[in-house]
Design a protein around this motif. Structure first.
Motif, short mmCIF file in Angstrom:
data_model
loop_
_atom_site.label_atom_id
_atom_site.label_comp_id
_atom_site.label_asym_id
_atom_site.label_seq_id
_atom_site.Cartn_x
_atom_site.Cartn_y
_atom_site.Cartn_z
N PRO A 66 -12.16 10.61 -50.93
CA PRO A 66 -12.75 9.86 -49.81
C PRO A 66 -11.67 9.26 -48.92
N PHE A 67 -11.92 9.23 -47.64
CA PHE A 67 -10.90 8.84 -46.67
C PHE A 67 -10.85 7.32 -46.55
N TYR A 68 -9.82 6.74 -47.17
CA TYR A 68 -9.63 5.30 -47.12
C TYR A 68 -8.78 4.92 -45.91
N VAL A 69 -9.02 3.71 -45.40
CA VAL A 69 -8.23 3.20 -44.29
C VAL A 69 -6.79 2.95 -44.75
N PHE A 70 -6.65 2.39 -45.96
CA PHE A 70 -5.33 2.09 -46.51
C PHE A 70 -5.16 2.85 -47.84
N PRO A 71 -4.85 4.13 -47.79
CA PRO A 71 -4.79 4.93 -49.04
C PRO A 71 -3.75 4.43 -50.03
N SER A 72 -2.63 3.92 -49.56
CA SER A 72 -1.60 3.44 -50.49
C SER A 72 -2.07 2.18 -51.22
N LEU A 73 -2.76 1.30 -50.51
CA LEU A 73 -3.30 0.10 -51.15
C LEU A 73 -4.38 0.48 -52.17
N GLU A 74 -5.22 1.45 -51.83
CA GLU A 74 -6.28 1.88 -52.75
C GLU A 74 -5.67 2.45 -54.03
N ALA A 75 -4.60 3.23 -53.90
CA ALA A 75 -3.97 3.82 -55.08
C ALA A 75 -3.38 2.75 -55.98
N HIS A 76 -2.69 1.77 -55.40
CA HIS A 76 -2.12 0.69 -56.21
C HIS A 76 -3.22 -0.15 -56.85
N TYR A 77 -4.32 -0.40 -56.13
CA TYR A 77 -5.42 -1.19 -56.68
C TYR A 77 -6.05 -0.48 -57.86
N ARG A 78 -6.17 0.83 -57.77
CA ARG A 78 -6.80 1.60 -58.85
C ARG A 78 -5.88 1.73 -60.06
N ILE A 79 -4.59 1.90 -59.83
CA ILE A 79 -3.65 2.15 -60.93
C ILE A 79 -3.11 0.85 -61.52
N ASN A 80 -2.71 -0.08 -60.66
CA ASN A 80 -2.10 -1.34 -61.13
C ASN A 80 -2.38 -2.44 -60.12
N ALA A 81 -3.52 -3.08 -60.25
CA ALA A 81 -3.90 -4.13 -59.31
C ALA A 81 -2.98 -5.34 -59.40
N ASP A 82 -2.36 -5.54 -60.56
CA ASP A 82 -1.46 -6.69 -60.71
C ASP A 82 -0.26 -6.59 -59.78
N HIS A 83 0.11 -5.38 -59.42
CA HIS A 83 1.23 -5.21 -58.49
C HIS A 83 0.89 -5.83 -57.13
N LEU A 84 -0.36 -5.66 -56.69
CA LEU A 84 -0.79 -6.27 -55.43
C LEU A 84 -0.78 -7.79 -55.53
N THR A 85 -1.21 -8.30 -56.68
CA THR A 85 -1.19 -9.75 -56.88
C THR A 85 0.23 -10.29 -56.77
N ASP A 86 1.17 -9.57 -57.36
CA ASP A 86 2.56 -10.01 -57.33
C ASP A 86 3.11 -9.98 -55.91
#
Length: 430
Positions: free
Chosen positions: A250-270
């Motif tokens: 599916p075509f996400y607006v922010f594909p890199s953010l979606e990938a990090h959220y799916r694989i390791n959401a804690d990285h976004l928190t950091d």
């Protein structure tokens, strides 16, 4: 065993024999009762009651049909809670192997053990509610006559609310986030939409209508469809993201953010915490003052009871800030709910509307009559077009008179002005 011992030994022998006879009688009674239930069930349905092995409890719960799929985070938390309970039962009651064998005494013992860990009341309640739901959803398949967690009471505890950012603090965070191009789109989207982090990361291109100026999203937590206007700051971020070619469906607006959220959401928190720290929001050591460290505010707060500190400034604070700024500015609660997707006003007012003292005072002073408020500093242009537009948009058949009267009451009094003719419902509709 045949020889006679001393007095102490013989007393202990008598107590052990009595306990053995009691246990045997209980097992016989329970076995008879279970066999009676099995017999009745077999007469009614033609088959014996089947239960779920405790080892299969997490898998059976995960495989239940639901109205909408669980988020990865909630699913992982739920499985972990069930596995922790199963491990406790194995250790505390080795004779229990099936779901139907779990009685209220076992559930109570587990809850007592969880309390001894020192967890907060909120965490404890989440555990009890989840396990109660598991046994309720699987009760027929598991052959349980009663839910062992049904009568376990929840605990009252302190509620630590997230602190909203002021408009000036939001501007500072946005400016600071520009130094991190990866996390900047996420922070701006959270600020301008009040969406949760997961909804921001998984925003679809089809949900963005730049021409109409709206984002339409079905929230992952409540399933409510919300419509959010696109403000200039957000528009610049969306236009830049949509200018990039789509990666894959599916075509996400922010594909890199979606990938990090799916694989390791804690990285976004950091990464968000790094921006907050650069903007001056970070924890200080006990005994240190904000003046000594230069901190603009703590990001975590210690609980009176609980293992971990509560988060008071994080990504979700953007949602609290949006609601607080909007309601303080006079945006109708109905409009705010259409943006946030909350079904009840109680949730919005209790958990999200957290005005600062000065904002609270200034708003009341501007809205209350002159007798109660201080109108000496009231600006002539306080009644702005944005406020007027929000009020008019909220008009419905049942509320238009109330909103009209409120708008008229806020207009400055003028002399020698012919009063407006009375409006009717038909004229309003026209």
């Amino acid at each position: 065993m045949r020889e006679t011992g001393d007095i102490v030994f013989e007393r202990s022998r008598a107590k052990a024999q009595a306990a053995l006879e009691k246990a045997q009688a209980e097992l016989k009674r329970r076995g008879s009762a279970e066999e009676l239930v099995q017999t009745l069930h077999e007469i009614r349905t033609g088959s014996r009651v089947r239960s779920i092995p405790l080892d299969e409890l997490p898998t059976r719960w995960d495989g239940l049909l639901r109205r909408r799929p669980l988020s990865d985070l909630y699913r992982a938390q739920g499985i972990k809670r069930i596995e922790r309970f199963v491990a406790f039962v194995r250790k505390a009651s080795p004779g229990i192997h099936e779901m139907a064998q779990v009685q209220a005494a076992v559930a109570t013992a587990y809850c007592k053990m969880e309390l001894q860990r020192g967890i907060s009341a909120q965490t404890y309640n989440q555990i009890v509610i989840h396990l109660r739901s598991v046994f309720q959803l699987l009760r027929k398949e598991g052959g349980t006559a009663e839910n062992p967690f049904e009568d376990i009471p929840l605990r009252e505890g302190e509620t630590i609310f997230r602190k909203p950012f002021t408009v000036e603090e939001l501007a500072l965070i946005e400016k600071t986030a520009k130094d991190d191009p990866f996390i900047y789109p996420l922070i701006v989207t959270g600020m301008c939409t009040a969406m949760r982090r997961g909804d921001c990361c998984t925003l679809l291109r089809s949900a963005v209508d730049l021409k109409a100026g709206f984002v339409t999203v079905k929230t992952s937590k409540t399933g409510e469809t919300v419509q959010i206007p696109i403000f200039p700051l957000l528009r610049s971020v969306l236009e830049k993201a949509l200018a990039e070619p789509p990666v894959r469906p599916p075509f996400y607006v922010f594909p890199s953010l979606e990938a990090h959220y799916r694989i390791n959401a804690d990285h976004l928190t950091d990464r968000v915490r790094r921006v907050f720290k650069a903007a001056g929001f970070y924890n200080t050591d006990p005994g240190e003052s904000a003046e000594d460290t230069g901190s603009r505010g703590q990001v975590q707060q210690a609980r009176a009871h609980g293992v971990r500190r509560a988060s008071v400034r994080d990504f979700h604070s953007f949602r609290v800030s949006w609601v607080t700024v909007a309601l303080t500015a006079g945006v109708p609660l109905e409009i705010v709910q259409r943006v946030t997707g909350h079904r009840t006003t109680d949730i919005v007012l209790k958990h999200y509307f957290q005005p600062g003292k000065e904002d609270f005072r200034r708003t009341l002073a501007g809205k209350l009559p002159a007798l109660l408020g201080d109108h000496t500093q009231r600006a002539a242009d306080e009644f702005n077009l944005a406020d007027l537009r929000a009020k008019l948009t909220a008009m419905e058949d049942s509320t238009w008179r109330h909103i009209r009267d409120e708008l008229l009451s806020r207009l400055p009094a003028e002399k020698n002005v012919t009063p407006l003719p009375a409006l009717s419902k038909s004229s309003f509709a026209a």
